[in-house]
Write a protein that holds these residues in place. Structure first.
Motif, short mmCIF file in Angstrom:
data_model
loop_
_atom_site.label_atom_id
_atom_site.label_comp_id
_atom_site.label_asym_id
_atom_site.label_seq_id
_atom_site.Cartn_x
_atom_site.Cartn_y
_atom_site.Cartn_z
N CYS A 97 0.11 -13.86 -6.44
CA CYS A 97 1.16 -13.96 -5.44
C CYS A 97 2.16 -15.06 -5.78
O CYS A 97 3.38 -14.90 -5.65
CB CYS A 97 0.55 -14.21 -4.06
SG CYS A 97 -0.24 -12.77 -3.31
N GLY A 100 4.70 -14.06 -8.10
CA GLY A 100 5.57 -12.99 -7.64
C GLY A 100 5.04 -11.60 -7.92
O GLY A 100 5.73 -10.62 -7.67
N THR A 102 2.79 -9.65 -6.38
CA THR A 102 1.95 -9.44 -5.21
C THR A 102 1.15 -8.14 -5.29
O THR A 102 0.13 -7.99 -4.62
CB THR A 102 2.79 -9.43 -3.93
OG1 THR A 102 3.74 -8.35 -3.98
CG2 THR A 102 3.56 -10.74 -3.78
N ASP A 310 6.93 -6.86 -6.16
CA ASP A 310 6.69 -7.35 -4.80
C ASP A 310 6.81 -6.18 -3.82
O ASP A 310 7.86 -5.54 -3.72
CB ASP A 310 7.69 -8.44 -4.45
CG ASP A 310 7.47 -9.00 -3.05
OD1 ASP A 310 7.94 -8.36 -2.09
OD2 ASP A 310 6.80 -10.04 -2.93
#
Length: 361
Positions: A97, A100, A102, A310
């Motif tokens: 996370c 970036g 995720t 993301d």
């Protein structure tokens, strides 16, 4: 309440029951009244055992609905909010996370090991939800991070598709492969996710987009959604020779989840080109590539999980493209059934007649 349950792994049909209840509601949780859910091929893979999933379980992970109740400490949504279900929420704290990425957050997978439902008096009272969700039910309890607010102008059945298939496909083209304008593209597998890849490639400005699928109706649909031509699998080699002088396509997307089609995709990719793996396959299905060709061809092999970026940003990008008329999401829904007819939707996907079936709860 009602829900569709897979009692044992390997069963072909689901059982719709009316004696199930949600479980696990409390601090940090959200109860959602499911309004619409899509049937994704991953649901069938979980039913057959290709994807690991404890049973008994409620399939479904591509859903949207209205927040019925929020647990203590939840501030991101309130009762009455319209939300889609994110089956792979980001914790915001792990290394993935913070980088970036995720979509690689492992916290979302941990939800899959917790029972979302209970059937009092049943031989196996604990019932899991597929991918930690389980949207083939009238209500579902999920972590608050799984409940993502949606704008008022996005219908529930459209939001449900954005929750998985559309984001996966369009994200693979825009985020993972980063298709360049003027490039050549081939997409192997043209169900709902493959059609979304095609739409992402078209939005990126690809010059040639070849759709590859054994089902004639899907090939025809692919052209409506932006493919410049469509062929059956036996016609891929000819398309490669005609359109690229035998060199191969700049980008090839495998959206089936089989080693055989992944190998065909590798062979269809030009040297120095990009092979993007979108299909979710079995752990014992191994792709054979020898070390010399891996070195000599310098082809990039890029797996794409949940759109490869993301997730919340991808949701927003898809909604903006849809509003602008750059992608067609309504047209992806070729069939609609009610929850009690869920097995019709399963048959529609297995035979290939549906791109996406929307299940009204």
């Amino acid at each position: 309440m009602r829900a569709a349950i897979q009692q044992e792994t390997g069963q072909d049909k689901l059982e719709v029951v009316d004696d199930i209840e949600t479980a696990g509601f409390g601090p940090g949780k959200v109860r959602i009244r499911v309004k619409a859910t899509g049937l994704c091929h991953s649901d069938l893979s979980a039913m057959s055992g290709v994807l690991p999933q404890p049973a008994p379980f409620v399939p479904g992970h591509e859903g949207a609905g209205e927040v019925a109740e929020v647990g203590e400490g939840v501030t991101s949504v309130t009762a009455g909010d319209r939300v889609l279900v994110c089956w792979l929420p980001a914790c915001g704290e792990c290394a993935s996370c913070k980088r970036g990425q995720t979509e690689l957050c492992i916290a979302g997978f941990l939800n899959a090991g917790t029972a979302n439902y209970r059937r009092p008096g049943a031989a196996s009272p604990d019932v899991f939800g597929f991918a930690g969700t389980g949207t083939f039910a009238e209500e579902v309890v999920v972590d608050a991070r799984c409940a993502v607010p949606i704008p008022d102008d996005v219908p529930y059945e459209i939001a449900a598709l954005i929750g998985c298939g559309v984001t996966t496909g369009i994200g693979a083209a825009l985020n993972t492969a980063q298709v360049e304008a003027g490039s050549s593209v081939a997409v192997i597998g043209c169900g709902g996710v493959g059609i979304s890849v095609i739409q992402g490639a078209r939005a990126s400005g690809a010059a040639e987009i070849v759709a590859v699928d054994p089902v004639g109706s899907r090939r025809e649909a692919a052209v409506r959604f932006g493919a410049t031509e469509s062929v059956d699998p036996d016609g891929l080699a000819d398309a490669k020779n005609r359109l690229t002088a035998g060199e191969g396509f700049d980008y090839v997307f495998e959206v089936v989840g089989k080693s055989a089609t992944a190998r065909a995709a590798y062979d269809a990719t030009r040297r120095g080109g990009t092979l993007c793996i979108v299909g979710a396959g079995a752990m014992d299905d191994n792709l054979q590539i020898n070390m010399f060709e891996l070195f000599f061809d310098e082809k990039r092999i890029l797996p794409s999980l949940y759109g490869g970026g993301d997730v919340l940003r991808s949701y927003d990008r898809v909604i903006r493209l849809w509003r602008a008329g750059r992608i067609d999401l309504e047209g992806l829904i070729t069939h609609r059934v009610r929850l009690e007819d869920i097995n019709e939707a399963i048959d529609q996907m297995r035979t290939g007649v549906a791109l996406r079936t929307s299940i009204t709860i």
